[in-house]
Write a protein that holds these residues in place. Structure first.
Motif, PDB file in Angstrom:
ATOM      1  N   ILE A  46       0.832  -1.202   0.000  1.00  0.00           N
ATOM      2  CA  ILE A  46       0.000   0.000   0.000  1.00  0.00           C
ATOM      3  C   ILE A  46       0.866   1.252   0.000  1.00  0.00           C
ATOM      4  O   ILE A  46       0.658   2.185  -0.787  1.00  0.00           O
ATOM      5  CB  ILE A  46      -0.936  -0.001   1.226  1.00  0.00           C
ATOM      6  N   MET A  47       1.891   1.271   0.845  1.00  0.00           N
ATOM      7  CA  MET A  47       2.737   2.457   0.950  1.00  0.00           C
ATOM      8  C   MET A  47       3.599   2.643  -0.295  1.00  0.00           C
ATOM      9  O   MET A  47       3.849   3.781  -0.715  1.00  0.00           O
ATOM     10  CB  MET A  47       3.621   2.364   2.197  1.00  0.00           C
ATOM     11  N   ARG A  48       4.030   1.547  -0.907  1.00  0.00           N
ATOM     12  CA  ARG A  48       4.834   1.676  -2.132  1.00  0.00           C
ATOM     13  C   ARG A  48       3.995   2.267  -3.257  1.00  0.00           C
ATOM     14  O   ARG A  48       4.448   3.131  -4.009  1.00  0.00           O
ATOM     15  CB  ARG A  48       5.399   0.310  -2.537  1.00  0.00           C
ATOM     16  N   THR A  49       2.757   1.805  -3.375  1.00  0.00           N
ATOM     17  CA  THR A  49       1.851   2.365  -4.384  1.00  0.00           C
ATOM     18  C   THR A  49       1.589   3.833  -4.114  1.00  0.00           C
ATOM     19  O   THR A  49       1.578   4.663  -5.042  1.00  0.00           O
ATOM     20  CB  THR A  49       0.528   1.579  -4.395  1.00  0.00           C
ATOM     21  N   TRP A  50       1.378   4.169  -2.846  1.00  0.00           N
ATOM     22  CA  TRP A  50       1.128   5.557  -2.454  1.00  0.00           C
ATOM     23  C   TRP A  50       2.343   6.423  -2.790  1.00  0.00           C
ATOM     24  O   TRP A  50       2.195   7.555  -3.234  1.00  0.00           O
ATOM     25  CB  TRP A  50       0.821   5.612  -0.962  1.00  0.00           C
ATOM     26  N   MET A  51       3.534   5.883  -2.587  1.00  0.00           N
ATOM     27  CA  MET A  51       4.747   6.649  -2.879  1.00  0.00           C
ATOM     28  C   MET A  51       4.842   6.999  -4.360  1.00  0.00           C
ATOM     29  O   MET A  51       5.181   8.133  -4.721  1.00  0.00           O
ATOM     30  CB  MET A  51       5.981   5.854  -2.450  1.00  0.00           C
ATOM     31  N   TYR A  52       4.538   6.017  -5.226  1.00  0.00           N
ATOM     32  CA  TYR A  52       4.653   6.267  -6.661  1.00  0.00           C
ATOM     33  C   TYR A  52       3.657   7.315  -7.144  1.00  0.00           C
ATOM     34  O   TYR A  52       3.884   7.961  -8.178  1.00  0.00           O
ATOM     35  CB  TYR A  52       4.448   4.961  -7.434  1.00  0.00           C
ATOM     36  N   GLY A  53       2.553   7.490  -6.442  1.00  0.00           N
ATOM     37  CA  GLY A  53       1.567   8.490  -6.820  1.00  0.00           C
ATOM     38  C   GLY A  53       1.703   9.803  -6.085  1.00  0.00           C
ATOM     39  O   GLY A  53       0.818  10.662  -6.183  1.00  0.00           O
ATOM     40  N   SER A  54       2.812   9.966  -5.343  1.00  0.00           N
ATOM     41  CA  SER A  54       2.970  11.166  -4.508  1.00  0.00           C
ATOM     42  C   SER A  54       4.088  12.088  -4.975  1.00  0.00           C
ATOM     43  O   SER A  54       4.459  13.016  -4.250  1.00  0.00           O
ATOM     44  CB  SER A  54       3.230  10.752  -3.050  1.00  0.00           C
ATOM     45  N   GLY A  55       4.639  11.833  -6.158  1.00  0.00           N
ATOM     46  CA  GLY A  55       5.672  12.730  -6.669  1.00  0.00           C
ATOM     47  C   GLY A  55       6.933  12.717  -5.849  1.00  0.00           C
ATOM     48  O   GLY A  55       7.633  13.733  -5.765  1.00  0.00           O
ATOM     49  N   VAL A  56       7.248  11.586  -5.225  1.00  0.00           N
ATOM     50  CA  VAL A  56       8.457  11.500  -4.408  1.00  0.00           C
ATOM     51  C   VAL A  56       9.699  11.430  -5.285  1.00  0.00           C
ATOM     52  O   VAL A  56      10.694  12.123  -5.040  1.00  0.00           O
ATOM     53  CB  VAL A  56       8.395  10.255  -3.489  1.00  0.00           C
ATOM     54  N   LEU A  57       9.652  10.610  -6.324  1.00  0.00           N
ATOM     55  CA  LEU A  57      10.828  10.306  -7.131  1.00  0.00           C
ATOM     56  C   LEU A  57      10.899  11.109  -8.419  1.00  0.00           C
ATOM     57  O   LEU A  57      11.928  11.110  -9.090  1.00  0.00           O
ATOM     58  CB  LEU A  57      10.845   8.814  -7.480  1.00  0.00           C
TER      59      LEU A  57
END
Length: 298
Positions: free
Chosen positions: A211-222
């Motif tokens: 869940i957190m990995r998916t959230w990270m990819y949609g949060s403009g982190v990288l």
């Protein structure tokens, strides 16, 4: 033995009526929301002591100790910079990509750590819950306070990185503190929601990494979230832009980075960030309070 006159007076009354008549209360009953809030404040020293103990114990077995608070996100930043910044070239068009990436990772890690800890706040402390009397909300709040202390240390390192990559000191740096506070309120509510869910669905902790990995990819982190949104319809793009973690990351980037590109104007980001904090913070507290009498019963 009850006096005959009392027995006659009580005859014909229901159990609830008898309890009310003699001032009896249900053991373990959930207090009112106002009373529960006051009780949580009364136990604030317990919450702080527990949070500090968790902070010390979390790095007690590591030789470098609390240095891992900043080494972990820095190591992640180095790995992601190599993969996304150089190999996939997501740094193209992003001013000061190193600082941009570090801000995203440090801010995201704050929420991720709280979410993971909140999921096990109740299920991982069943013996303490059964042995001690205290408002159970102390546990997810303590998780948030523990990670907030880690985040403060990480922000100090983040400031060094920002300065080392050529960013000037501006008045907007003063916005870091309120941005941290707003995100902490959001995180506390999220921890309470996940704590109640995790108390019943113990397998939730196994799903949290995905869940957190998916959230990270949609949060403009990288990378800039605009790259992600280019392939989405307008409706989903709006959902991505309303992502609370994206909002908090951009609030920090706006405060620390001079030429960062935002998905929404800064005043709108602040309104959305405060709105998410109130919605999740207050809503999560109420949701957790409604299950207070269930925690620790198996």
């Amino acid at each position: 033995m009850a006096h005959p006159a009392v027995a006659d007076a009580d005859s014909g009354l229901t159990g609830a009526q008898l309890a009310a008549r003699h001032g009896l209360k249900i053991a373990g009953a959930r207090p009112s929301l106002a009373a529960y809030t006051r009780l949580l404040w009364v136990y604030r020293h317990f919450t702080m002591a527990y949070a500090n103990a968790k902070l010390v114990s979390s790095f007690g077995q590591a030789r470098l100790g609390r240095l891992w608070q900043v080494l972990t996100p820095l190591t992640n930043a180095a790995v992601y910079y190599l993969i996304f910044g150089w190999i996939l070239s997501t740094r193209q068009g992003v001013p000061n990509f190193i600082a941009y990436l570090c801000v995203g990772l440090f801010v995201f890690n704050f929420t991720q750590s709280v979410a993971n800890g909140g999921t096990q706040a109740i299920s991982g402390n069943v013996n303490m819950i059964r042995g001690l009397h205290f408002p159970r909300a102390c546990l997810p709040v303590a998780v948030t306070l523990t990670q907030l202390q880690n985040f403060v240390s990480a922000v100090v390192v983040l400031v060094v990185i920002v300065l080392a990559t050529g960013e000037p000191i501006t008045w907007e740096w003063l916005l870091v503190a309120p941005a941290m506070l707003v995100q902490a309120v959001f995180n506390a509510g999220l921890a309470m929601i996940l704590a109640r869910l995790g108390a019943k669905a113990t397998d939730l902790k196994q799903l949290m990494p995905f869940i957190m990995r998916t959230w990270m990819y949609g949060s403009g982190v990288l990378y800039s979230v605009d790259k992600f949104a280019q392939n989405l319809p307008d409706t989903l793009t709006a959902v991505v832009h309303a992502n609370p973690l994206l909002i908090y990351i951009e609030l920090f980037r706006h405060a620390l980075l001079e030429d960062t590109i935002l998905t929404n104007p800064a005043p709108q980001l602040w309104l959305m960030g405060i709105g998410w904090a109130l919605l999740v913070g207050v809503g999560g507290f109420i949701y957790f309070w409604r299950g207070e009498q269930e925690y620790g019963r198996g």
